[in-house]
Design a protein around this motif. Structure first.
Motif, PDB file in Angstrom:
ATOM      1  N   CYS A  13     -10.451 -11.312   2.360  1.00  0.00           N
ATOM      2  CA  CYS A  13     -10.965 -10.649   3.568  1.00  0.00           C
ATOM      3  C   CYS A  13     -11.492 -11.669   4.573  1.00  0.00           C
ATOM      4  O   CYS A  13     -12.401 -12.445   4.262  1.00  0.00           O
ATOM      5  CB  CYS A  13     -12.099  -9.700   3.168  1.00  0.00           C
ATOM      6  N   HIS A  18       2.613 -11.533   8.784  1.00  0.00           N
ATOM      7  CA  HIS A  18       1.258 -11.480   8.225  1.00  0.00           C
ATOM      8  C   HIS A  18       0.531 -12.796   8.508  1.00  0.00           C
ATOM      9  O   HIS A  18      -0.635 -12.809   8.910  1.00  0.00           O
ATOM     10  CB  HIS A  18       1.304 -11.214   6.712  1.00  0.00           C
ATOM     11  N   PHE A  49      -7.171 -13.440  12.893  1.00  0.00           N
ATOM     12  CA  PHE A  49      -8.445 -13.029  12.281  1.00  0.00           C
ATOM     13  C   PHE A  49      -9.291 -14.255  11.933  1.00  0.00           C
ATOM     14  O   PHE A  49     -10.501 -14.266  12.119  1.00  0.00           O
ATOM     15  CB  PHE A  49      -8.204 -12.182  11.027  1.00  0.00           C
ATOM     16  N   ARG A  94      -4.817 -13.160   1.086  1.00  0.00           N
ATOM     17  CA  ARG A  94      -5.310 -11.959   1.771  1.00  0.00           C
ATOM     18  C   ARG A  94      -6.817 -11.775   1.621  1.00  0.00           C
ATOM     19  O   ARG A  94      -7.340 -10.689   1.867  1.00  0.00           O
ATOM     20  CB  ARG A  94      -4.561 -10.723   1.264  1.00  0.00           C
ATOM     21  N   TYR A 112       0.846  -1.198   0.000  1.00  0.00           N
ATOM     22  CA  TYR A 112       0.000   0.000   0.000  1.00  0.00           C
ATOM     23  C   TYR A 112       0.880   1.246   0.000  1.00  0.00           C
ATOM     24  O   TYR A 112       2.029   1.199   0.470  1.00  0.00           O
ATOM     25  CB  TYR A 112      -0.976  -0.050   1.191  1.00  0.00           C
ATOM     26  N   THR A 126     -16.542  -0.473   6.419  1.00  0.00           N
ATOM     27  CA  THR A 126     -16.938  -1.112   5.153  1.00  0.00           C
ATOM     28  C   THR A 126     -18.368  -1.645   5.253  1.00  0.00           C
ATOM     29  O   THR A 126     -19.147  -1.519   4.307  1.00  0.00           O
ATOM     30  CB  THR A 126     -15.998  -2.286   4.842  1.00  0.00           C
ATOM     31  N   ARG A 178      -2.878 -12.851  10.544  1.00  0.00           N
ATOM     32  CA  ARG A 178      -4.048 -13.344   9.816  1.00  0.00           C
ATOM     33  C   ARG A 178      -4.677 -14.543  10.537  1.00  0.00           C
ATOM     34  O   ARG A 178      -5.904 -14.668  10.585  1.00  0.00           O
ATOM     35  CB  ARG A 178      -3.630 -13.730   8.391  1.00  0.00           C
ATOM     36  N   ARG A 226      -0.496  -3.992  -4.990  1.00  0.00           N
ATOM     37  CA  ARG A 226       0.557  -5.003  -4.948  1.00  0.00           C
ATOM     38  C   ARG A 226       1.795  -4.472  -5.658  1.00  0.00           C
ATOM     39  O   ARG A 226       1.720  -3.498  -6.411  1.00  0.00           O
ATOM     40  CB  ARG A 226       0.111  -6.288  -5.679  1.00  0.00           C
TER      41      ARG A 226
HETATM   42  C1  HEM Z   1     -18.408  -5.011   2.958  1.00  0.00           C
HETATM   43  C2  HEM Z   1     -17.452  -5.211   3.811  1.00  0.00           C
HETATM   44  C3  HEM Z   1     -16.020  -5.542   3.468  1.00  0.00           C
HETATM   45  C4  HEM Z   1     -15.375  -5.491   2.266  1.00  0.00           C
HETATM   46  C5  HEM Z   1     -15.936  -5.098   0.892  1.00  0.00           C
HETATM   47  C6  HEM Z   1     -14.004  -5.899   2.507  1.00  0.00           C
HETATM   48  C7  HEM Z   1     -13.051  -6.021   1.514  1.00  0.00           C
HETATM   49  C8  HEM Z   1     -11.751  -6.444   1.739  1.00  0.00           C
HETATM   50  C9  HEM Z   1     -10.768  -6.658   0.706  1.00  0.00           C
HETATM   51  C10 HEM Z   1     -10.973  -6.451  -0.795  1.00  0.00           C
HETATM   52  C11 HEM Z   1      -9.627  -7.071   1.316  1.00  0.00           C
HETATM   53  C12 HEM Z   1      -8.322  -7.475   0.631  1.00  0.00           C
HETATM   54  C13 HEM Z   1      -7.251  -6.401   0.703  1.00  0.00           C
HETATM   55  C14 HEM Z   1      -6.005  -6.803  -0.043  1.00  0.00           C
HETATM   56  O1  HEM Z   1      -5.945  -7.869  -0.647  1.00  0.00           O
HETATM   57  O2  HEM Z   1      -5.057  -6.009  -0.049  1.00  0.00           O
HETATM   58  C15 HEM Z   1      -9.880  -7.098   2.741  1.00  0.00           C
HETATM   59  C16 HEM Z   1      -8.948  -7.431   3.700  1.00  0.00           C
HETATM   60  C17 HEM Z   1      -9.192  -7.429   5.055  1.00  0.00           C
HETATM   61  N1  HEM Z   1     -10.413  -7.246   5.680  1.00  0.00           N
HETATM   62 FE1  HEM Z   1     -12.137  -6.820   4.775  1.00  0.00          FE
HETATM   63  N2  HEM Z   1     -13.853  -6.171   3.849  1.00  0.00           N
HETATM   64  C18 HEM Z   1     -15.054  -5.988   4.480  1.00  0.00           C
HETATM   65  C19 HEM Z   1     -15.344  -6.196   5.825  1.00  0.00           C
HETATM   66  C20 HEM Z   1     -14.435  -6.616   6.784  1.00  0.00           C
HETATM   67  C21 HEM Z   1     -14.763  -6.941   8.161  1.00  0.00           C
HETATM   68  C22 HEM Z   1     -16.154  -6.943   8.771  1.00  0.00           C
HETATM   69  C23 HEM Z   1     -13.588  -7.241   8.783  1.00  0.00           C
HETATM   70  C24 HEM Z   1     -13.430  -7.608  10.250  1.00  0.00           C
HETATM   71  C25 HEM Z   1     -13.122  -8.732  10.698  1.00  0.00           C
HETATM   72  C26 HEM Z   1     -12.523  -7.124   7.793  1.00  0.00           C
HETATM   73  C27 HEM Z   1     -11.182  -7.321   8.023  1.00  0.00           C
HETATM   74  C28 HEM Z   1     -10.222  -7.370   7.039  1.00  0.00           C
HETATM   75  C29 HEM Z   1      -8.815  -7.626   7.307  1.00  0.00           C
HETATM   76  C30 HEM Z   1      -8.165  -7.823   8.678  1.00  0.00           C
HETATM   77  C31 HEM Z   1      -8.164  -7.658   6.066  1.00  0.00           C
HETATM   78  C32 HEM Z   1      -6.673  -7.910   5.799  1.00  0.00           C
HETATM   79  C33 HEM Z   1      -6.496  -9.403   5.498  1.00  0.00           C
HETATM   80  C34 HEM Z   1      -5.085  -9.825   5.149  1.00  0.00           C
HETATM   81  O3  HEM Z   1      -4.315  -9.008   4.630  1.00  0.00           O
HETATM   82  O4  HEM Z   1      -4.773 -11.002   5.398  1.00  0.00           O
HETATM   83  N3  HEM Z   1     -13.084  -6.750   6.593  1.00  0.00           N
HETATM   84  N4  HEM Z   1     -11.190  -6.723   2.986  1.00  0.00           N
END
Ligand code: HEM
Length: 477
Positions: free
Chosen positions: A427, A125, A132, A425, A104, A293, A129, A362
């Motif tokens: 979500c 990571h 999570f 990664r 990022y 989100t 992760r 990325r």
């Molecule tokens: C409509 C709701 C949501 C959308 C559209 C969304 C979308 C995304 C996307 C696209 C990524 C990938 C980012 C990447 O690859 O760089 C991501 C990662 C992540 N999201 Fe969500 N998210 C949502 C809700 C949530 C919620 C409720 C949580 C809480 C637990 C959450 C926690 C995370 C975390 C911790 C990551 C990082 C994961 C990693 O890098 O291993 N998200 N999200």
């Protein structure tokens, strides 16, 4: 003499800037078509121009027409390959840490902090992760968790009784370029606070964190100037204060123990692999990622459904049938959730049209050949998830909100539908979000009719904003 030296220094600087900008083009044959735009800024300003969330926007639309779905550009200060191609997006997401790595832009890393899940790479990571995934496993579709989400959704929707109009994104009216959907934030905030910290959102600590969070979010979406007094600098300070509050809360919890069972904080504190900083960052990420989100998704649902009375009718029939087999006040169960087929299609369609996370960042770890293009090592790679969602070769009439398109299709994981990213990664919160959205719709359609109070459109900046704050006229049923 001095003017001459100054002239030489300026000429050297100008040459360095020109070389830095154009050298990557000369060094790398076989690049995709495209242009690098202006010196220093490249094409970033045009790329970030807001557009309705159910369109690809002028920049991407024009480039796809001119160069195809993969093109080069110069964005966020780096030579970049932009991908609007489902195959390349899939390839990038599924080769994390082998060929590509999460990367990022500096300001986002600065404000999120070094231990944020979106920033860390490699083994760290993997460890963060894993926590999570454990959080999600602790909720899953377990009856107690599902009942508490149901109760939170019911009480938030009930709190609108007696109001003719609700402006869902109130803040957007007061402070230009922010979009905090306050009345909708309460619900996901309540869910995540209770699950992770065992706190009701009315408790002073929870209220303090939410207040700081508003300042933090203004920082995340502002121009990254670290000069004191700017929204960015204030956002960084707010993050530090949230982090301090969390630390104090953790210390107190360690001393006094928890009064509630099944709170995820206790699992987190028992983890010996994570440092103290990692634990604080985990709590921040789950609160921050976990509710902004989701509240945006709820506002997008309200918006598209307000324009689609037939879809609301069909939703209502599904929820009336679920409610008819249970008491008026009885909370929803995992079995009820599994019956919400049409609702899930509506939620998937809102994710496709809403494009809450338009793209991921990325970088290429080595030279990569893909479908005849070269992506050079060190270049930024931007998979535009939203462009694939709006590609007519994958989704018929892509700008139309039409949940029926999902009938019989895989709504969770296909190359042409990746609202939650993919690969290592993906979500971790995707399932939590879907349950929250489905339960919110249950109580909404059974209790209200609603319409837009004047036209408003979800605009995609780096986030989704309703310019007028999404004012809605509510009519109780
Ligand atoms: C409509 C709701 C949501 C959308 C559209 C969304 C979308 C995304 C996307 C696209 C990524 C990938 C980012 C990447 O690859 O760089 C991501 C990662 C992540 N999201 Fe969500 N998210 C949502 C809700 C949530 C919620 C409720 C949580 C809480 C637990 C959450 C926690 C995370 C975390 C911790 C990551 C990082 C994961 C990693 O890098 O291993 N998200 N999200």
């Amino acid at each position: 003499m001095v003017p001459l030296l100054l002239l030489i220094a300026l000429a050297t600087l100008a040459t360095a800037v020109v070389l830095r900008h154009f050298l990557p083009l000369l060094r790398n044959p076989g690049l995709p078509k495209g242009s690098f735009g202006w010196l220093l800024i490249g094409e970033t300003i045009a790329f970030l121009r807001p557009h309705p969330s159910n369109t690809t926007g002028g920049f991407v639309h024009d480039r796809i027409a001119r160069y195809g779905t993969v093109f080069k550009s110069h964005l966020f200060g780096a030579p970049t390959v932009v991908s609007c191609d489902e195959e390349l997006n899939h390839f990038v997401l599924h080769n994390e840490e082998r060929l590509f790595q999460c990367s990022y832009p500096g300001p986002i890393r600065t404000i999120l902090g070094d231990s944020s899940a979106l920033v860390v790479t490699g083994e760290r990571h993997r460890q963060i992760r894993a926590m999570f995934l454990a959080l999600v496993a602790s909720t899953g579709l377990k009856p107690a968790y599902v009942a508490s989400v149901s109760e939170s959704a019911r009480s938030v929707v009930a709190s609108w009784r007696g109001r003719d109009t609700v402006t869902f994104c109130e803040e957007a009216r007061k402070v230009r370029s922010t979009s905090f959907c306050r009345p909708l934030q309460q619900f996901p905030y309540k869910v995540i606070m209770e699950q992770v910290l065992g706190l009701s959102p009315d408790e002073p600590v929870a209220r303090r964190i939410l207040e700081e969070y508003q300042t933090f979010m203004k920082g995340v979406i502002s121009f990254p100037l670290t000069i004191p007094g700017t929204p960015f600098a204030r956002g960084m300070k707010a993050r530090k204060r949230i982090s301090d509050t969390m630390e104090a809360f953790i210390e107190e919890r360690k001393k006094n123990g928890s009064s509630k069972q099944g709170v995820f904080l206790d699992v987190l504190l028992a983890n010996k692999d994570l440092s103290h900083d990692d634990k604080v960052a985990f709590l921040l990420d789950s609160l921050l990622a976990g509710h902004e989100t989701t509240s945006v998704l709820l506002s997008i649902l309200i918006y598209f459904l307000a324009k689609s009375p037939n879809i609301v009718e069909q939703l209502k029939r599904e929820h009336e049938s679920i409610r008819s087999s249970k008491g008026k006040e009885e909370p929803l169960t995992p079995e009820d959730y599994r019956k919400m087929d049409y609702t899930q299609r509506v939620v998937s369609e809102a994710l496709r049209c809403g494009n809450i996370v338009k793209l991921v960042h990325r970088k290429a770890l080595q030279d990569i050949s893909f479908k005849g293009y070269v992506i050079p090592a060190g270049w930024k790679v931007l998979p535009i998830l939203g462009a694939v969602h709006l590609d007519p070769s994958h989704h018929v009439d892509p700008e139309q909100f039409n949940p029926c398109r999902w009938e019989g299709l895989n709504q969770t994981n296909s190359k042409s539908f990746t609202p939650f990213g993919g690969g290592q990664r993906l979500c971790p919160g995707s399932e939590i979000v879907k349950v929250e959205a489905a339960f919110f719709l249950h109580y909404l359609v059974l209790n209200y009719r609603w319409k837009l109070d004047g036209e408003d459109v979800p605009m995609l900046h780096q986030y989704v904003e309703f310019k007028r704050g999404l004012p809605i006229q509510l009519e109780p049923l």
